[in-house]
Design a protein around this motif. Sequence first.
Motif, PDB file in Angstrom:
ATOM      1  N   VAL A  17      42.036  70.778   2.165  1.00 38.74           N
ATOM      2  CA  VAL A  17      42.977  70.535   3.273  1.00 38.74           C
ATOM      3  C   VAL A  17      42.421  69.457   4.193  1.00 38.74           C
ATOM      4  O   VAL A  17      43.149  68.568   4.646  1.00 38.74           O
ATOM      5  CB  VAL A  17      43.252  71.838   4.057  1.00 38.74           C
ATOM      6  CG1 VAL A  17      44.047  71.530   5.336  1.00 38.74           C
ATOM      7  CG2 VAL A  17      44.016  72.821   3.192  1.00 38.74           C
ATOM      8  N   TYR A  18      41.124  69.509   4.469  1.00 39.19           N
ATOM      9  CA  TYR A  18      40.495  68.496   5.325  1.00 39.19           C
ATOM     10  C   TYR A  18      40.673  67.106   4.729  1.00 39.19           C
ATOM     11  O   TYR A  18      40.983  66.144   5.444  1.00 39.19           O
ATOM     12  CB  TYR A  18      39.014  68.809   5.498  1.00 39.19           C
ATOM     13  CG  TYR A  18      38.284  67.831   6.392  1.00 39.19           C
ATOM     14  CD1 TYR A  18      38.131  68.074   7.747  1.00 39.19           C
ATOM     15  CD2 TYR A  18      37.769  66.640   5.878  1.00 39.19           C
ATOM     16  CE1 TYR A  18      37.466  67.182   8.573  1.00 39.19           C
ATOM     17  CE2 TYR A  18      37.107  65.735   6.699  1.00 39.19           C
ATOM     18  CZ  TYR A  18      36.965  66.010   8.040  1.00 39.19           C
ATOM     19  OH  TYR A  18      36.319  65.107   8.853  1.00 39.19           O
ATOM     20  N   GLU A  19      40.470  66.970   3.426  1.00 43.66           N
ATOM     21  CA  GLU A  19      40.510  65.655   2.787  1.00 43.66           C
ATOM     22  C   GLU A  19      41.932  65.155   2.543  1.00 43.66           C
ATOM     23  O   GLU A  19      42.166  63.948   2.548  1.00 43.66           O
ATOM     24  CB  GLU A  19      39.736  65.702   1.469  1.00 43.66           C
ATOM     25  CG  GLU A  19      38.233  65.867   1.682  1.00 43.66           C
ATOM     26  CD  GLU A  19      37.447  66.014   0.398  1.00 43.66           C
ATOM     27  OE1 GLU A  19      38.079  66.135  -0.681  1.00 43.66           O
ATOM     28  OE2 GLU A  19      36.191  66.020   0.460  1.00 43.66           O
ATOM     29  N   LEU A  48      35.112  82.634  11.198  1.00 42.04           N
ATOM     30  CA  LEU A  48      34.233  81.741  11.963  1.00 42.04           C
ATOM     31  C   LEU A  48      34.520  81.772  13.455  1.00 42.04           C
ATOM     32  O   LEU A  48      33.756  81.226  14.254  1.00 42.04           O
ATOM     33  CB  LEU A  48      34.386  80.299  11.448  1.00 42.04           C
ATOM     34  CG  LEU A  48      33.915  80.025  10.015  1.00 42.04           C
ATOM     35  CD1 LEU A  48      34.240  78.585   9.623  1.00 42.04           C
ATOM     36  CD2 LEU A  48      32.420  80.289   9.873  1.00 42.04           C
ATOM     37  N   ASN A  49      35.685  82.363  13.797  1.00 45.59           N
ATOM     38  CA  ASN A  49      36.114  82.465  15.198  1.00 45.59           C
ATOM     39  C   ASN A  49      36.293  81.100  15.846  1.00 45.59           C
ATOM     40  O   ASN A  49      35.909  80.869  16.996  1.00 45.59           O
ATOM     41  CB  ASN A  49      35.117  83.301  16.004  1.00 45.59           C
ATOM     42  CG  ASN A  49      35.693  83.749  17.345  1.00 45.59           C
ATOM     43  OD1 ASN A  49      36.908  83.927  17.475  1.00 45.59           O
ATOM     44  ND2 ASN A  49      34.841  83.915  18.343  1.00 45.59           N
ATOM     45  N   ILE A  50      36.862  80.149  15.085  1.00 42.06           N
ATOM     46  CA  ILE A  50      37.174  78.809  15.605  1.00 42.06           C
ATOM     47  C   ILE A  50      38.495  78.350  15.017  1.00 42.06           C
ATOM     48  O   ILE A  50      38.971  78.887  14.013  1.00 42.06           O
ATOM     49  CB  ILE A  50      36.090  77.764  15.246  1.00 42.06           C
ATOM     50  CG1 ILE A  50      35.912  77.685  13.722  1.00 42.06           C
ATOM     51  CG2 ILE A  50      34.781  78.054  15.937  1.00 42.06           C
ATOM     52  CD1 ILE A  50      35.008  76.558  13.279  1.00 42.06           C
ATOM     53  N   GLN A  51      39.090  77.344  15.644  1.00 40.84           N
ATOM     54  CA  GLN A  51      40.275  76.702  15.074  1.00 40.84           C
ATOM     55  C   GLN A  51      39.837  75.468  14.305  1.00 40.84           C
ATOM     56  O   GLN A  51      39.038  74.668  14.794  1.00 40.84           O
ATOM     57  CB  GLN A  51      41.263  76.297  16.171  1.00 40.84           C
ATOM     58  CG  GLN A  51      42.564  75.704  15.616  1.00 40.84           C
ATOM     59  CD  GLN A  51      43.597  75.457  16.693  1.00 40.84           C
ATOM     60  OE1 GLN A  51      43.374  75.780  17.865  1.00 40.84           O
ATOM     61  NE2 GLN A  51      44.731  74.893  16.327  1.00 40.84           N
ATOM     62  N   ALA A  66      35.999  71.302  12.958  1.00 44.44           N
ATOM     63  CA  ALA A  66      36.201  71.078  11.517  1.00 44.44           C
ATOM     64  C   ALA A  66      35.440  69.838  11.051  1.00 44.44           C
ATOM     65  O   ALA A  66      34.911  69.818   9.931  1.00 44.44           O
ATOM     66  CB  ALA A  66      37.687  70.923  11.213  1.00 44.44           C
ATOM     67  N   GLU A  67      35.385  68.808  11.896  1.00 41.65           N
ATOM     68  CA  GLU A  67      34.644  67.586  11.548  1.00 41.65           C
ATOM     69  C   GLU A  67      33.171  67.913  11.283  1.00 41.65           C
ATOM     70  O   GLU A  67      32.574  67.423  10.313  1.00 41.65           O
ATOM     71  CB  GLU A  67      34.749  66.562  12.690  1.00 41.65           C
ATOM     72  CG  GLU A  67      36.151  66.086  13.011  1.00 41.65           C
ATOM     73  CD  GLU A  67      36.638  65.000  12.060  1.00 41.65           C
ATOM     74  OE1 GLU A  67      35.851  64.557  11.212  1.00 41.65           O
ATOM     75  OE2 GLU A  67      37.819  64.618  12.170  1.00 41.65           O
ATOM     76  N   ILE A  68      32.591  68.755  12.143  1.00 45.34           N
ATOM     77  CA  ILE A  68      31.194  69.132  11.983  1.00 45.34           C
ATOM     78  C   ILE A  68      31.008  69.996  10.740  1.00 45.34           C
ATOM     79  O   ILE A  68      30.101  69.778   9.931  1.00 45.34           O
ATOM     80  CB  ILE A  68      30.699  69.883  13.238  1.00 45.34           C
ATOM     81  CG1 ILE A  68      30.709  68.936  14.445  1.00 45.34           C
ATOM     82  CG2 ILE A  68      29.296  70.455  13.014  1.00 45.34           C
ATOM     83  CD1 ILE A  68      30.451  69.627  15.766  1.00 45.34           C
ATOM     84  N   LEU A  69      31.883  70.981  10.576  1.00 48.53           N
ATOM     85  CA  LEU A  69      31.773  71.891   9.436  1.00 48.53           C
ATOM     86  C   LEU A  69      31.897  71.145   8.116  1.00 48.53           C
ATOM     87  O   LEU A  69      31.174  71.436   7.149  1.00 48.53           O
ATOM     88  CB  LEU A  69      32.860  72.973   9.531  1.00 48.53           C
ATOM     89  CG  LEU A  69      32.847  74.040   8.433  1.00 48.53           C
ATOM     90  CD1 LEU A  69      31.554  74.853   8.499  1.00 48.53           C
ATOM     91  CD2 LEU A  69      34.071  74.950   8.563  1.00 48.53           C
ATOM     92  N   TYR A  70      32.798  70.160   8.068  1.00 46.96           N
ATOM     93  CA  TYR A  70      33.033  69.419   6.815  1.00 46.96           C
ATOM     94  C   TYR A  70      31.757  68.746   6.309  1.00 46.96           C
ATOM     95  O   TYR A  70      31.485  68.750   5.111  1.00 46.96           O
ATOM     96  CB  TYR A  70      34.119  68.365   7.036  1.00 46.96           C
ATOM     97  CG  TYR A  70      34.311  67.470   5.826  1.00 46.96           C
ATOM     98  CD1 TYR A  70      35.018  67.905   4.715  1.00 46.96           C
ATOM     99  CD2 TYR A  70      33.758  66.194   5.788  1.00 46.96           C
ATOM    100  CE1 TYR A  70      35.182  67.096   3.593  1.00 46.96           C
ATOM    101  CE2 TYR A  70      33.914  65.380   4.686  1.00 46.96           C
ATOM    102  CZ  TYR A  70      34.627  65.840   3.598  1.00 46.96           C
ATOM    103  OH  TYR A  70      34.773  65.033   2.491  1.00 46.96           O
ATOM    104  N   ILE A  73      29.670  71.550   4.642  1.00 52.05           N
ATOM    105  CA  ILE A  73      30.281  72.177   3.470  1.00 52.05           C
ATOM    106  C   ILE A  73      30.453  71.169   2.345  1.00 52.05           C
ATOM    107  O   ILE A  73      30.218  71.471   1.172  1.00 52.05           O
ATOM    108  CB  ILE A  73      31.645  72.812   3.839  1.00 52.05           C
ATOM    109  CG1 ILE A  73      31.453  73.860   4.936  1.00 52.05           C
ATOM    110  CG2 ILE A  73      32.290  73.448   2.614  1.00 52.05           C
ATOM    111  CD1 ILE A  73      30.468  74.946   4.595  1.00 52.05           C
ATOM    112  N   SER A  74      30.840  69.941   2.681  1.00 49.17           N
ATOM    113  CA  SER A  74      30.981  68.896   1.664  1.00 49.17           C
ATOM    114  C   SER A  74      29.650  68.634   0.979  1.00 49.17           C
ATOM    115  O   SER A  74      29.574  68.522  -0.248  1.00 49.17           O
ATOM    116  CB  SER A  74      31.503  67.611   2.316  1.00 49.17           C
ATOM    117  OG  SER A  74      31.522  66.555   1.382  1.00 49.17           O
ATOM    118  N   SER A  75      28.589  68.553   1.776  1.00 47.57           N
ATOM    119  CA  SER A  75      27.259  68.324   1.218  1.00 47.57           C
ATOM    120  C   SER A  75      26.847  69.473   0.310  1.00 47.57           C
ATOM    121  O   SER A  75      26.289  69.268  -0.773  1.00 47.57           O
ATOM    122  CB  SER A  75      26.249  68.147   2.358  1.00 47.57           C
ATOM    123  OG  SER A  75      24.950  67.966   1.855  1.00 47.57           O
ATOM    124  N   ALA A  76      27.142  70.719   0.730  1.00 41.98           N
ATOM    125  CA  ALA A  76      26.766  71.889  -0.069  1.00 41.98           C
ATOM    126  C   ALA A  76      27.509  71.912  -1.403  1.00 41.98           C
ATOM    127  O   ALA A  76      26.911  72.165  -2.457  1.00 41.98           O
ATOM    128  CB  ALA A  76      27.065  73.165   0.721  1.00 41.98           C
TER     129      ALA A  76
END
Length: 295
Positions: A17-19, A48-51, A66-70, A73-76
């Motif tokens: 969804v992010y991409e 995660l208790n975030i939007q 979401a920018e930070i999380l991506y 998660i993308s790296s992982a």
Amino acid sequence: MQFSNINYNLYKSFLVVYETKNISRAAEILYISQPAVSHNIKELEKQLNIQLFYKKSNGMSATSEAEILYKYISSAFNSIWKGELTISDMAGLKTGVVKIGIPSYLTVLFLSDIITEFRAKYPNIKIEIVSKPVPDLINMLQTQNIDLVIDSQPISTDRSKLEIKYLKSFAHCFFTTDKFYTEKPLGIENINNLPLIISSQNAEEIKLLKNSVVGLKLNPIIESWTPESMLKLVREGNGVGFCQEEYIKEDLEKGTLKKLDVLFTLPKLDIYSGYIVDTLAFAPKKFVEFLSSKN
């Protein structure tokens, strides 16, 4: 070692969804229903208790969280994929992918011949070339969306330790047809009075020239914006060009273009590669080794 209790599939939905910035497109890629994708995003936000996203008329917009999380998660996910790929290669599968980030002008000048020779030796390895601004390529390297970066400046970042390798230097020259050619060595004032044709004031070789030669005034009669069109215009007798000597090697050998001799030192274009050693899968590692051996 720390483990997350969050379902792996929730993060897959988040990544796609992010991409894509689109729930329906994400559903197509993941082969699940749109309600399932929406449910996964809501469930991940709950845990995660975030939007993570804002709904917009034309799709989904990522939040700053979401920018930070991506990035993580993308790296992982890329690490997992590369681990699987490396194990497959070690098991004897003659397959692999090498993803190279490189400015487009260096693809023609430097990379094309390297790829041709590499694929002659490893014909089943796929090559993907990504041409974007170098800061974007560095970010893609950090998130493991590409395997290595090739650029004309030393590649650096303070976000991760990179292995940096100097590869090659390219000499520059002024060149033209018989119409403007002279055997007399030219000084800076002589060059200033020539009908100069350049690809762009922002071209790497032009920026190097302006920064290296004091007193040189670049007032081109034509800016063509691409090396190919610049070369064509010079060949047709419109003026004097400037670029890497390697780029016009065949013309110089045939005599269709001639190099002008100058009384000052012209800058060289240095080429470097950058990659993260610990994340290289089998195929990219082979390419890096081949690249070093050819330079």
